[in-house]
Design an enzyme around this catalytic site. Structure first.
Site, mmCIF file in Angstrom:
data_model
loop_
_atom_site.group_PDB
_atom_site.id
_atom_site.type_symbol
_atom_site.label_atom_id
_atom_site.label_comp_id
_atom_site.label_asym_id
_atom_site.label_seq_id
_atom_site.Cartn_x
_atom_site.Cartn_y
_atom_site.Cartn_z
ATOM 1 C CG LEU A 153 -2.197 0.841 1.095
ATOM 2 C CD1 LEU A 153 -3.104 0.297 -0.009
ATOM 3 C CD2 LEU A 153 -2.942 0.888 2.412
ATOM 4 N N GLY A 154 1.710 1.377 -1.051
ATOM 5 C CA GLY A 154 2.488 2.587 -1.254
ATOM 6 C C GLY A 154 1.715 3.576 -2.099
ATOM 7 C CB ILE A 156 1.340 2.196 -7.258
ATOM 8 C CG1 ILE A 156 2.394 3.001 -8.028
ATOM 9 C CG2 ILE A 156 0.457 1.418 -8.230
ATOM 10 C CD1 ILE A 156 3.432 2.152 -8.741
ATOM 11 C CB ILE A 230 0.330 -3.192 -12.422
ATOM 12 C CG1 ILE A 230 -0.448 -2.907 -11.132
ATOM 13 C CG2 ILE A 230 -0.656 -3.483 -13.534
ATOM 14 C CD1 ILE A 230 0.235 -2.061 -10.158
ATOM 15 N NE ARG A 232 10.358 -3.468 -11.925
ATOM 16 C CZ ARG A 232 9.812 -2.314 -12.251
ATOM 17 N NH1 ARG A 232 8.510 -2.280 -12.535
ATOM 18 N NH2 ARG A 232 10.520 -1.212 -12.297
ATOM 19 C CG ASP A 256 1.606 -3.754 -17.536
ATOM 20 O OD1 ASP A 256 1.479 -3.808 -18.773
ATOM 21 O OD2 ASP A 256 2.209 -2.838 -16.951
ATOM 22 C CD GLU A 261 8.784 -7.155 -18.013
ATOM 23 O OE1 GLU A 261 9.144 -5.964 -18.058
ATOM 24 O OE2 GLU A 261 7.678 -7.530 -17.524
ATOM 25 C CG HIS A 279 6.683 -3.433 -17.893
ATOM 26 N ND1 HIS A 279 7.746 -4.067 -17.310
ATOM 27 C CD2 HIS A 279 6.375 -2.403 -17.047
ATOM 28 C CE1 HIS A 279 8.070 -3.468 -16.171
ATOM 29 N NE2 HIS A 279 7.233 -2.455 -15.994
#
Length: 317
Positions: A153-154, A156, A230, A232, A256, A261, A279
């Protein structure tokens, strides 16, 4: 006055490059990795600032940059930086998490809606003539009333939580410690997943979060649950995810980011209940420019070259 010397290890917009050139002596890190040691041996001692994106900043690079004072990252993630070594040397680190938070959160919500309402296959259903031919499309799942867990819960995560609440979902979260927010807290991802209809990953990639979403978490999420990532790619044990999806152990996933990747497992490419994006969480023209502006501003303010950027207001405001 002699300009501070910075090392550019990031692809940036042309306007940003011009700003950097006006303020600093800019050195460009070679793209050929084989040339980097010799380059740093020649120029590293002069570098006091670093404009960074994906380049790995390890102890060897730090040894080659003995005068480095600040790292300005074009991205939110800092998993490519040895933060312990950086902090031990008193080097400041600034990233772009606050700037890109809203667009990344929008991406998370887009993926959640796409997978719960099956929008990708519904698009194909219209295009291939099935709807016009009289077929009826299956019902989806509603986010309204769902309990959705946010992992991390930062900046983003908070943006994701506010959007979920606006959509009518109930929000819970997990992280290293409780925060002063009026949301249910769970000490582990397993406990969170067991109580949720979907989980959204927004946490940084660290040793503690590598493969944090494993088979146990996915089993706790269960056959009616959804996974949205979303953060890493390596936060998720991709092999475990493929196995659980193959057994219909969760309802679907919106991804994402990926563990290796841009390579994506064939099983994910072919799964009908997985929505994939390349991404692009922060991938809007406006946010990418703001992220680049932030790199310039962070470096300029640190070296006392100018204050915060003045953003022109709209007429009438």
């Amino acid at each position: 006055m002699t300009k501070p010397t910075i090392l550019r290890a990031a692809e940036l917009p042309a306007s940003t490059l011009a700003e950097l050139d006006a303020l600093f002596t800019v050195l460009h890190l070679p793209e050929d990795e084989a040339q980097i040691p010799a380059f740093l041996q020649r120029h590293g001692a002069a570098v006091t600032g670093l404009a960074l994106r994906k380049t790995v900043v390890d102890r060897a690079m730090l040894d080659a940059l003995p005068a480095l004072e600040i790292i300005a990252s074009y991205s939110a993630g800092l998993d490519n930086v040895d933060l312990e070594a950086v902090h031990a040397r008193g080097i400041l680190v600034r990233n772009s998490s606050n700037i890109l938070a809203r667009d990344v959160a929008n991406t998370a919500i887009g993926l959640l809606l796409a997978v719960t309402r099956d929008m990708v296959r519904a698009d194909a259903f219209v295009r291939d003539g099935s709807w016009a031919g009289g077929a009826t499309y299956p019902l989806g799942r509603s986010v309204v009333g769902m309990t959705v867990g946010v992992v991390g819960l930062g900046a983003i995560g908070m943006e994701v939580a506010s959007r979920l609440q606006a959509l009518g979902a109930k929000v819970a979260y997990t992280g290293p410690r409780p925060k002063p927010v009026d949301l249910p807290y769970h000490a582990s991802i397993v406990d969170l997943a067991a109580e949720c209809d979907a989980i959204v990953l927004t946490c940084p990639l660290t040793e503690a979060t590598h493969h944090a979403v494993d088979a146990r978490v996915l089993q706790a999420l269960g056959p009616q649950g959804y996974l949205i990532n979303i953060a890493r790619g390596p936060v998720v044990d991709e092999d475990a995810l493929v196995a659980v999806l193959g057994q219909n152990g969760i309802a679907g996933a919106g991804l994402d980011v990926f563990e290796h990747e841009p390579q994506v497992p064939k099983a994910l490419l072919e799964h009908p209940h997985v929505v994939l994006t390349p991404h692009l969480g922060s991938g809007t023209e406006e946010t990418r420019q703001a992220m680049a502006d932030n790199v310039v501003d962070v470096l300029a303010e640190h070296f006392g070259l100018r204050g915060p950027r003045q953003v022109p207001g709209k007429a009438g405001h």
